[in-house]
Design a protein around this motif. Structure first.
Motif, PDB file in Angstrom:
ATOM      1  N   LEU A 157       0.825  -1.202   0.000  1.00 40.67           N
ATOM      2  CA  LEU A 157       0.000   0.000   0.000  1.00 40.67           C
ATOM      3  C   LEU A 157       0.859   1.252   0.000  1.00 40.67           C
ATOM      4  O   LEU A 157       0.547   2.246  -0.680  1.00 40.67           O
ATOM      5  N   GLU A 158       1.972   1.208   0.733  1.00 40.66           N
ATOM      6  CA  GLU A 158       2.889   2.358   0.744  1.00 40.66           C
ATOM      7  C   GLU A 158       3.526   2.562  -0.620  1.00 40.66           C
ATOM      8  O   GLU A 158       3.676   3.705  -1.087  1.00 40.66           O
ATOM      9  N   ASP A 159       3.889   1.468  -1.277  1.00 32.84           N
ATOM     10  CA  ASP A 159       4.454   1.572  -2.627  1.00 32.84           C
ATOM     11  C   ASP A 159       3.430   2.143  -3.610  1.00 32.84           C
ATOM     12  O   ASP A 159       3.753   2.983  -4.451  1.00 32.84           O
ATOM     13  N   LEU A 160       2.183   1.686  -3.504  1.00 33.10           N
ATOM     14  CA  LEU A 160       1.140   2.151  -4.417  1.00 33.10           C
ATOM     15  C   LEU A 160       0.850   3.637  -4.218  1.00 33.10           C
ATOM     16  O   LEU A 160       0.583   4.354  -5.184  1.00 33.10           O
ATOM     17  N   LYS A 161       0.881   4.100  -2.986  1.00 32.09           N
ATOM     18  CA  LYS A 161       0.690   5.530  -2.730  1.00 32.09           C
ATOM     19  C   LYS A 161       1.814   6.354  -3.355  1.00 32.09           C
ATOM     20  O   LYS A 161       1.605   7.505  -3.737  1.00 32.09           O
ATOM     21  N   ARG A 162       2.976   5.743  -3.496  1.00 31.02           N
ATOM     22  CA  ARG A 162       4.117   6.457  -4.074  1.00 31.02           C
ATOM     23  C   ARG A 162       4.080   6.464  -5.595  1.00 31.02           C
ATOM     24  O   ARG A 162       4.403   7.480  -6.221  1.00 31.02           O
ATOM     25  N   VAL A 163       3.649   5.352  -6.219  1.00 29.66           N
ATOM     26  CA  VAL A 163       3.751   5.242  -7.679  1.00 29.66           C
ATOM     27  C   VAL A 163       2.462   5.639  -8.403  1.00 29.66           C
ATOM     28  O   VAL A 163       2.522   6.065  -9.566  1.00 29.66           O
ATOM     29  N   PHE A 164       1.311   5.500  -7.757  1.00 26.27           N
ATOM     30  CA  PHE A 164       0.065   5.766  -8.471  1.00 26.27           C
ATOM     31  C   PHE A 164      -0.079   7.224  -8.918  1.00 26.27           C
ATOM     32  O   PHE A 164      -0.593   7.472 -10.019  1.00 26.27           O
ATOM     33  N   PRO A 165       0.339   8.231  -8.118  1.00 24.39           N
ATOM     34  CA  PRO A 165       0.211   9.609  -8.595  1.00 24.39           C
ATOM     35  C   PRO A 165       0.933   9.869  -9.919  1.00 24.39           C
ATOM     36  O   PRO A 165       0.473  10.697 -10.714  1.00 24.39           O
ATOM     37  N   ALA A 166       2.042   9.182 -10.165  1.00 22.98           N
ATOM     38  CA  ALA A 166       2.762   9.373 -11.430  1.00 22.98           C
ATOM     39  C   ALA A 166       1.907   8.910 -12.606  1.00 22.98           C
ATOM     40  O   ALA A 166       1.831   9.574 -13.649  1.00 22.98           O
ATOM     41  N   THR A 167       1.253   7.756 -12.450  1.00 24.18           N
ATOM     42  CA  THR A 167       0.354   7.275 -13.497  1.00 24.18           C
ATOM     43  C   THR A 167      -0.840   8.195 -13.656  1.00 24.18           C
ATOM     44  O   THR A 167      -1.274   8.499 -14.778  1.00 24.18           O
ATOM     45  N   GLN A 224       9.669  18.376  -2.122  1.00 25.61           N
ATOM     46  CA  GLN A 224       8.984  17.604  -1.108  1.00 25.61           C
ATOM     47  C   GLN A 224       7.621  17.144  -1.642  1.00 25.61           C
ATOM     48  O   GLN A 224       6.789  17.965  -2.039  1.00 25.61           O
ATOM     49  N   PRO A 225       7.374  15.825  -1.686  1.00 28.83           N
ATOM     50  CA  PRO A 225       6.087  15.361  -2.215  1.00 28.83           C
ATOM     51  C   PRO A 225       4.924  15.738  -1.293  1.00 28.83           C
ATOM     52  O   PRO A 225       4.960  15.480  -0.098  1.00 28.83           O
ATOM     53  N   VAL A 226       3.927  16.377  -1.859  1.00 28.23           N
ATOM     54  CA  VAL A 226       2.706  16.740  -1.125  1.00 28.23           C
ATOM     55  C   VAL A 226       1.524  15.976  -1.696  1.00 28.23           C
ATOM     56  O   VAL A 226       0.835  15.239  -0.988  1.00 28.23           O
ATOM     57  N   THR A 227       1.317  16.141  -2.996  1.00 30.46           N
ATOM     58  CA  THR A 227       0.236  15.421  -3.670  1.00 30.46           C
ATOM     59  C   THR A 227       0.751  14.197  -4.418  1.00 30.46           C
ATOM     60  O   THR A 227      -0.039  13.345  -4.811  1.00 30.46           O
ATOM     61  N   GLY A 228       2.066  14.126  -4.632  1.00 31.92           N
ATOM     62  CA  GLY A 228       2.630  13.062  -5.451  1.00 31.92           C
ATOM     63  C   GLY A 228       2.666  13.410  -6.918  1.00 31.92           C
ATOM     64  O   GLY A 228       3.283  12.698  -7.714  1.00 31.92           O
ATOM     65  N   LEU A 239       3.940  24.160  -6.028  1.00 32.85           N
ATOM     66  CA  LEU A 239       3.702  24.469  -4.613  1.00 32.85           C
ATOM     67  C   LEU A 239       4.997  24.848  -3.908  1.00 32.85           C
ATOM     68  O   LEU A 239       5.003  25.688  -2.998  1.00 32.85           O
ATOM     69  N   ALA A 240       6.101  24.214  -4.327  1.00 33.85           N
ATOM     70  CA  ALA A 240       7.405  24.519  -3.723  1.00 33.85           C
ATOM     71  C   ALA A 240       8.057  25.756  -4.326  1.00 33.85           C
ATOM     72  O   ALA A 240       9.111  26.194  -3.862  1.00 33.85           O
ATOM     73  N   GLY A 241       7.449  26.324  -5.372  1.00 30.05           N
ATOM     74  CA  GLY A 241       8.021  27.503  -6.014  1.00 30.05           C
ATOM     75  C   GLY A 241       9.209  27.196  -6.903  1.00 30.05           C
ATOM     76  O   GLY A 241       9.970  28.100  -7.253  1.00 30.05           O
ATOM     77  N   GLU A 242       9.366  25.923  -7.276  1.00 29.63           N
ATOM     78  CA  GLU A 242      10.504  25.510  -8.111  1.00 29.63           C
ATOM     79  C   GLU A 242      10.075  25.495  -9.580  1.00 29.63           C
ATOM     80  O   GLU A 242       9.732  24.463 -10.161  1.00 29.63           O
ATOM     81  N   THR A 243      10.070  26.659 -10.209  1.00 27.44           N
ATOM     82  CA  THR A 243       9.619  26.743 -11.599  1.00 27.44           C
ATOM     83  C   THR A 243      10.571  26.016 -12.554  1.00 27.44           C
ATOM     84  O   THR A 243      10.130  25.473 -13.571  1.00 27.44           O
ATOM     85  N   GLU A 244      11.855  25.998 -12.226  1.00 32.11           N
ATOM     86  CA  GLU A 244      12.819  25.299 -13.090  1.00 32.11           C
ATOM     87  C   GLU A 244      12.533  23.801 -13.112  1.00 32.11           C
ATOM     88  O   GLU A 244      12.553  23.165 -14.173  1.00 32.11           O
ATOM     89  N   ILE A 245      12.229  23.240 -11.938  1.00 25.91           N
ATOM     90  CA  ILE A 245      11.891  21.820 -11.862  1.00 25.91           C
ATOM     91  C   ILE A 245      10.548  21.566 -12.550  1.00 25.91           C
ATOM     92  O   ILE A 245      10.353  20.534 -13.192  1.00 25.91           O
ATOM     93  N   PHE A 246       9.620  22.508 -12.433  1.00 27.40           N
ATOM     94  CA  PHE A 246       8.313  22.365 -13.087  1.00 27.40           C
ATOM     95  C   PHE A 246       8.479  22.231 -14.588  1.00 27.40           C
ATOM     96  O   PHE A 246       7.908  21.324 -15.210  1.00 27.40           O
TER      97      PHE A 246
END
Length: 359
Positions: free
Chosen positions: A113-123, A202-206, A214-221
């Motif tokens: 379940l912890e793994d799924l919470k980590r990978v599902f947002p990417a999909t 920092q992951p908030v929504t995944g 949200l982190a203000g990192e436009t370059e990463i965005f």
């Protein structure tokens, strides 16, 4: 005169019964909906479990290794409950799933379940962008093709629709990487972001696009945008082809109706005839089509995620299958199936909300 009070008295209970029945209607509908949802999910669990048990993979061997002593193997088998009858194993499986216990992944050593919470947002992020591309482009394409039936553009759009069914996803993904990444350098390569930016947000929504903003990192965005645009476009192409074909079919049916002919005879501008009179009635079935297409992208992105090294649930499921990690396989399958059921039910609810005839 004595007849009127008696009639009123007789009408009173009848009216009360109708009011009570009307009040119970929504409750019965909700109860029926929840029962149908629970029964469908139980069927999903049953199919997932019994097919998973028929796969020629020994989950005990995958957990303890092929060099484990017989005593260790037997102890792990008892711990997994594999010595019990199949039906008791299923009951235990349903009980664990209902509490959120998906077991522990052999591949990662973490709870599934912890793994799924980590990978599902990417999909979810990639599929959502893909369905947006499919809807924004596919619906106007289908409408235009229907309004210009038999024209050169109609034929071209139909060819695009057929290509969406005929072209293999892996081939299109590899060609996209070779052309737009390796040769033209227009997009980022495999993965969600460059390795340099790993663990900087920092992951908030995944969802990488949301979390970077949200982190203000436009370059990463923008780096994340360059990585997601190609796999999302590949998914969007297959969604676009399906949605365009269905939209064209729905529109052709509406444009053949008598009220469309009447509107044209009255001198209504063609733009209003198409978008107001013909397009509005197809919104209801089109919602169902888009919902099913979205669910299909969520469950069918395994090949795309493998090609683009996308750390989503499809890639996670592939690795689990290769490692004989049955807990991760069953957990991933249940989640994908549950999402498909949920989207299908939401589409059904929207269908009834938008179309009073279906209530």
């Amino acid at each position: 005169m004595a007849f009127e009070p008696d009639a009123a008295a007789a009408a009173g209970p009848s009216r009360a019964r109708r009011a009570g029945a009307g009040g119970m209607g929504p409750l019965k509908a909700l109860a029926g909906f929840l029962f149908s949802l629970a029964l469908t999910f139980l069927g999903l669990l049953a199919i997932t479990f019994f097919i998973g048990r028929e796969i020629p993979i020994d989950p005990v061997l995958a957990a303890v290794g092929d060099r484990a002593p017989p005593a260790v193997y037997q102890a792990e088998r008892l711990k997994m409950g594999l010595d019990q009858p199949r039906i008791m194993q299923f009951v235990r499986f349903v009980g664990a799933m209902s509490t959120g216990d998906f077991g522990t992944s052999v591949s990662t050593g973490k709870p599934v379940l912890e793994d799924l919470k980590r990978v599902f947002p990417a999909t979810l992020e990639m599929a959502t962008l893909g369905i947006i591309i499919g809807m924004v482009i596919g619906i106007p394409m289908g409408v235009y093709a229907a309004s210009r039936r038999g024209s050169l553009m109609d034929q071209a759009i139909r060819v695009v629709g057929l290509a969406g069914y005929a072209v293999p996803a892996f081939w299109l993904g590899l060609v996209g990487l070779a052309l737009f990444y390796a040769r033209l350098k227009w997009v980022g390569g495999p993965g969600r972001i460059d390795v340099f930016y790993d663990d900087m947000v920092q992951p908030v929504t995944g969802l990488m696009l949301v979390d970077s903003l949200l982190a203000g990192e436009t370059e990463i965005f923008w780096n994340a945008v360059s990585h997601i645009v190609l796999p999302a476009a590949v998914l969007g192409f297959f969604s676009l082809a399906y949605i365009a074909r269905m939209t064209r079919s729905f529109m052709l049916d509406q444009l053949a109706q008598e009220y469309i002919t009447t509107a044209r005879v009255k001198g209504v501008p063609e733009r209003l005839v198409i978008w107001r009179h013909a397009f509005r009635p197809i919104l209801v079935p089109l919602i169902t089509v888009c919902g099913l297409s979205y669910a299909g992208l969520l469950q069918g992105s395994v090949m795309i995620e493998t090609i683009f090294s996308w750390p989503g649930i499809g890639n996670y499921l592939t690795v689990a299958l290769l490692n004989a990690d049955m807990s991760a396989v069953l957990g991933s399958t249940v989640v994908i199936g549950a999402v498909f059921i949920a989207i299908n039910k939401i589409s059904d609810v929207l269908y009834r909300v938008l179309d009073p005839r279906a209530r």
